[in-house]
Design an enzyme around this catalytic site. Structure first.
Site, mmCIF file in Angstrom:
data_model
loop_
_atom_site.group_PDB
_atom_site.id
_atom_site.type_symbol
_atom_site.label_atom_id
_atom_site.label_comp_id
_atom_site.label_asym_id
_atom_site.label_seq_id
_atom_site.Cartn_x
_atom_site.Cartn_y
_atom_site.Cartn_z
ATOM 1 N N ASP A 117 8.105 73.815 -43.586
ATOM 2 C CA ASP A 117 7.851 72.694 -42.691
ATOM 3 C C ASP A 117 9.080 71.815 -42.787
ATOM 4 O OD1 ASP A 117 6.108 71.597 -40.774
ATOM 5 O OD2 ASP A 117 5.573 69.985 -42.135
ATOM 6 N N LYS A 174 14.609 79.571 -35.613
ATOM 7 C CA LYS A 174 14.408 79.546 -37.063
ATOM 8 C C LYS A 174 14.410 80.965 -37.640
ATOM 9 C CE LYS A 174 11.411 76.508 -38.517
ATOM 10 N NZ LYS A 174 10.138 75.845 -38.956
ATOM 11 N N TYR A 177 16.208 67.762 -31.910
ATOM 12 C CA TYR A 177 16.848 66.590 -32.509
ATOM 13 C C TYR A 177 18.298 66.821 -32.897
ATOM 14 C CZ TYR A 177 12.028 64.976 -32.660
ATOM 15 O OH TYR A 177 10.749 64.613 -32.315
ATOM 16 N N ASN A 193 9.122 80.188 -34.184
ATOM 17 C CA ASN A 193 10.347 79.587 -33.664
ATOM 18 C C ASN A 193 11.481 80.615 -33.762
ATOM 19 O OD1 ASN A 193 12.889 78.171 -33.581
ATOM 20 N ND2 ASN A 193 11.797 76.264 -33.966
#
Length: 201
Positions: free
Chosen positions: A69, A12, A156, A9
């Site tokens: 995670d 990230k 989100y 990602n």
């Protein structure tokens, strides 16, 4: 000393480069090492999946590995989507599909019952055997409508309003969000362990 940031990602990766700017490691990515394999995330919790990924990528790389995670937990939906945040509809959905799915799932739920949180668990291993984990949580509410643009890799954020600011997370720069971000909280807790690995504590 090298530290593998075990994620594909890109958002990230940039966040971790910012959060770890002050630690004495050379940050390495999976792309740098041409590691294409991915572990099957069979854990039932963020912690289990983070540990699984840290061990898997250490075995592939042989260097100190940081994996995490993270995902969204909505109180009114019994903690959904949780560890299934990327595959909530039952398949590997796009960012746009996940935003739409969240809005649909929350339809008709009053604002006072729309509490939610982002949870992140960072897992670090220096030998592929012992794994230390560190958790961070960010509280907020799920809005009735989404706010665009969608942050790539973080869908989100477009439906999550932060309690402390009243703004959608998609409106807040990742770096500005530092003061109350779930991933920053996890890394702040992990910092002393990283310095210990580097021989500085």
């Amino acid at each position: 000393m090298k530290l593998l940031i075990a994620t594909t990602n890109q958002g990230k990766i940039q966040e971790y480069k910012h959060l770890l700017a002050d630690v004495p490691f050379e940050l390495i990515t999976l792309k740098d090492l041409n590691i294409l394999e991915e572990p099957e995330e069979t854990g039932s919790t963020f912690k289990e999946n983070a540990i699984l990924k840290a061990k898997f990528y250490f075995q592939k790389s042989g260097i100190v590995t940081l994996a995490d995670d993270a995902g969204l937990e909505i109180d009114a939906l019994g903690g959904e989507p949780g560890v299934h945040s990327r595959r909530w509809p039952g398949y590997d959905a796009t960012d746009e599909e996940l935003v739409e799915y969240a809005i649909e799932k929350m339809k008709g739920i009053p604002m006072e019952k729309r509490n939610a949180k982002f949870r992140a668990v960072a897992a670090i291993t220096k030998d592929g055997k012992e794994v230390r984990t560190f958790q961070g949580v960010q509280e907020g509410v799920i809005a009735e409508t989404s706010r665009y643009p969608i942050v790539v890799g973080y869908p989100y954020r477009s439906v999550f309003c932060h309690d402390a600011t009243g703004r959608f997370l998609s409106e807040i720069d990742l770096m500005e969000n530092d003061s109350h971000a779930h991933r920053k909280e996890a890394i702040d807790k992990a910092r002393s362990f990283l310095l210990e690995i580097a021989g500085l504590e």
